[in-house]
Design a protein around this motif. Structure first.
Motif, mmCIF file in Angstrom:
data_model
loop_
_atom_site.group_PDB
_atom_site.id
_atom_site.type_symbol
_atom_site.label_atom_id
_atom_site.label_comp_id
_atom_site.label_asym_id
_atom_site.label_seq_id
_atom_site.Cartn_x
_atom_site.Cartn_y
_atom_site.Cartn_z
ATOM 1 N N SER A 99 8.113 7.166 0.549
ATOM 2 C CA SER A 99 8.961 5.988 0.327
ATOM 3 C C SER A 99 9.736 5.641 1.599
ATOM 4 O O SER A 99 9.883 4.471 1.943
ATOM 5 C CB SER A 99 9.913 6.255 -0.829
ATOM 6 O OG SER A 99 10.724 5.136 -1.064
ATOM 7 N N ALA A 100 10.209 6.642 2.324
ATOM 8 C CA ALA A 100 10.923 6.402 3.592
ATOM 9 C C ALA A 100 9.990 5.767 4.616
ATOM 10 O O ALA A 100 10.401 4.883 5.373
ATOM 11 C CB ALA A 100 11.507 7.712 4.118
ATOM 12 N N ASP A 101 8.719 6.206 4.651
ATOM 13 C CA ASP A 101 7.743 5.595 5.567
ATOM 14 C C ASP A 101 7.550 4.119 5.240
ATOM 15 O O ASP A 101 7.408 3.279 6.130
ATOM 16 C CB ASP A 101 6.400 6.327 5.492
ATOM 17 C CG ASP A 101 6.448 7.682 6.172
ATOM 18 O OD1 ASP A 101 5.501 8.460 5.955
ATOM 19 O OD2 ASP A 101 7.393 7.964 6.917
ATOM 20 N N ALA A 102 7.546 3.792 3.958
ATOM 21 C CA ALA A 102 7.397 2.384 3.556
ATOM 22 C C ALA A 102 8.582 1.567 4.048
ATOM 23 O O ALA A 102 8.421 0.442 4.520
ATOM 24 C CB ALA A 102 7.266 2.283 2.032
ATOM 25 N N ALA A 103 9.775 2.115 3.963
ATOM 26 C CA ALA A 103 10.968 1.395 4.431
ATOM 27 C C ALA A 103 10.899 1.181 5.935
ATOM 28 O O ALA A 103 11.250 0.111 6.440
ATOM 29 C CB ALA A 103 12.227 2.170 4.049
ATOM 30 N N THR A 104 10.423 2.180 6.680
ATOM 31 C CA THR A 104 10.289 2.040 8.133
ATOM 32 C C THR A 104 9.291 0.939 8.483
ATOM 33 O O THR A 104 9.537 0.121 9.376
ATOM 34 C CB THR A 104 9.822 3.383 8.750
ATOM 35 O OG1 THR A 104 10.797 4.379 8.427
ATOM 36 C CG2 THR A 104 9.669 3.280 10.244
ATOM 37 N N THR A 105 8.185 0.895 7.765
ATOM 38 C CA THR A 105 7.185 -0.166 7.989
ATOM 39 C C THR A 105 7.793 -1.535 7.724
ATOM 40 O O THR A 105 7.566 -2.480 8.470
ATOM 41 C CB THR A 105 5.966 0.056 7.081
ATOM 42 O OG1 THR A 105 5.390 1.329 7.390
ATOM 43 C CG2 THR A 105 4.920 -1.017 7.284
ATOM 44 N N GLU A 106 8.570 -1.637 6.672
ATOM 45 C CA GLU A 106 9.205 -2.909 6.336
ATOM 46 C C GLU A 106 10.193 -3.325 7.423
ATOM 47 O O GLU A 106 10.243 -4.491 7.807
ATOM 48 C CB GLU A 106 9.914 -2.766 4.991
ATOM 49 C CG GLU A 106 10.506 -4.067 4.479
ATOM 50 C CD GLU A 106 11.090 -3.917 3.084
ATOM 51 O OE1 GLU A 106 10.996 -2.828 2.493
ATOM 52 O OE2 GLU A 106 11.647 -4.901 2.604
ATOM 53 N N ALA A 142 0.828 -1.204 0.000
ATOM 54 C CA ALA A 142 0.000 0.000 0.000
ATOM 55 C C ALA A 142 0.867 1.260 0.000
ATOM 56 O O ALA A 142 0.575 2.228 -0.715
ATOM 57 C CB ALA A 142 -0.937 0.002 1.213
ATOM 58 N N ALA A 143 1.945 1.235 0.779
ATOM 59 C CA ALA A 143 2.842 2.394 0.827
ATOM 60 C C ALA A 143 3.525 2.607 -0.527
ATOM 61 O O ALA A 143 3.662 3.742 -0.994
ATOM 62 C CB ALA A 143 3.881 2.203 1.932
ATOM 63 N N HIS A 144 3.946 1.506 -1.154
ATOM 64 C CA HIS A 144 4.565 1.633 -2.472
ATOM 65 C C HIS A 144 3.552 2.148 -3.502
ATOM 66 O O HIS A 144 3.891 3.003 -4.335
ATOM 67 C CB HIS A 144 5.146 0.291 -2.938
ATOM 68 C CG HIS A 144 6.446 -0.058 -2.291
ATOM 69 N ND1 HIS A 144 7.588 0.677 -2.481
ATOM 70 C CD2 HIS A 144 6.777 -1.068 -1.444
ATOM 71 C CE1 HIS A 144 8.573 0.144 -1.806
ATOM 72 N NE2 HIS A 144 8.112 -0.915 -1.148
ATOM 73 N N ASP A 145 2.321 1.635 -3.434
ATOM 74 C CA ASP A 145 1.282 2.109 -4.357
ATOM 75 C C ASP A 145 1.027 3.600 -4.159
ATOM 76 O O ASP A 145 0.893 4.354 -5.130
ATOM 77 C CB ASP A 145 -0.016 1.319 -4.150
ATOM 78 C CG ASP A 145 0.089 -0.122 -4.632
ATOM 79 O OD1 ASP A 145 1.064 -0.443 -5.348
ATOM 80 O OD2 ASP A 145 -0.811 -0.917 -4.290
ATOM 81 N N GLU A 146 0.964 4.005 -2.887
ATOM 82 C CA GLU A 146 0.717 5.414 -2.586
ATOM 83 C C GLU A 146 1.876 6.282 -3.092
ATOM 84 O O GLU A 146 1.658 7.356 -3.671
ATOM 85 C CB GLU A 146 0.546 5.586 -1.072
ATOM 86 C CG GLU A 146 0.066 6.956 -0.674
ATOM 87 C CD GLU A 146 -0.239 7.047 0.806
ATOM 88 O OE1 GLU A 146 -0.100 8.161 1.348
ATOM 89 O OE2 GLU A 146 -0.605 6.033 1.425
#
Length: 181
Positions: free
Chosen positions: A142-149, A85-89
């Motif tokens: 994109s940084a938020d997605a990395a943190t979630t991962e 979802a983060a990548h899609d966003e």
């Protein structure tokens, strides 16, 4: 899995048989006045009680291991969904930035054709500033997605450690049961 259940059921039946046999020996020894038979019956009952406790502890450890594995799977699925979802966003934001950049460039070119060179440069600078701001926003997503991962990976590692600890505890209990038996 059914083989493990069959082994556990056999252990439970064996414990019940040993408990009943021990009680029978104890009663027979008391009736006949044979103290060694009474003692043997009591020891057999104590052994059966230890086996019953070990089977219960192992079942609890198995349940904890399965729960940890289920939680790990669920966390992994959730993390994957959040990451996607983060990548899609981020992709949507980047496409919007790209569209806006293109639209602003076209507008700046039309204005630049009608105005003097100084006005043209100022319009282009404003367009670039806005584009950089949108790009910064996309990079933040994109940084938020990395943190979630990373959080998902940390959760997975924690759950794997808990599962391993539960398995080790079960192995220790089995070893204690064998050494006492």
């Amino acid at each position: 899995m059914s083989h493990d259940k069959a082994d556990k059921a056999a252990d439970a039946r064996g414990g019940l048989f040993d408990s009943v046999a021990g009680k029978a020996k104890e009663v027979a020894g008391a009736v006949t006045g044979k103290d060694d038979l009474v003692e043997e019956g009591q020891l057999q009952q104590a052994e059966a009680q230890h086996r019953k406790a070990a089977v219960a502890d192992e079942a609890l450890a198995d349940a904890k291991r399965h729960a940890a594995a289920d939680e790990l799977r669920e966390t992994s699925h959730e993390a994957a969904a959040e990451k996607e979802a983060a990548h899609d966003e981020a992709d949507l934001a980047q496409r919007a930035v790209n569209r806006e950049q293109a639209q602003e460039r076209e507008a700046a070119e039309r204005v630049a054709a009608q105005q003097e060179a100084v006005d043209r440069r100022a319009a282009e600078q404003r367009a670039e500033n806005l584009a950089e701001s949108r790009l910064d926003d996309a990079q933040a997503l994109s940084a938020d997605a990395a943190t979630t991962e990373q959080q998902a990976a940390a959760d997975r590692a924690r759950l794997e450690r808990e599962a391993a600890a539960a398995e080790q505890h079960a192995a220790q209990l089995r070893e204690q049961t064998r050494s006492q038996g």
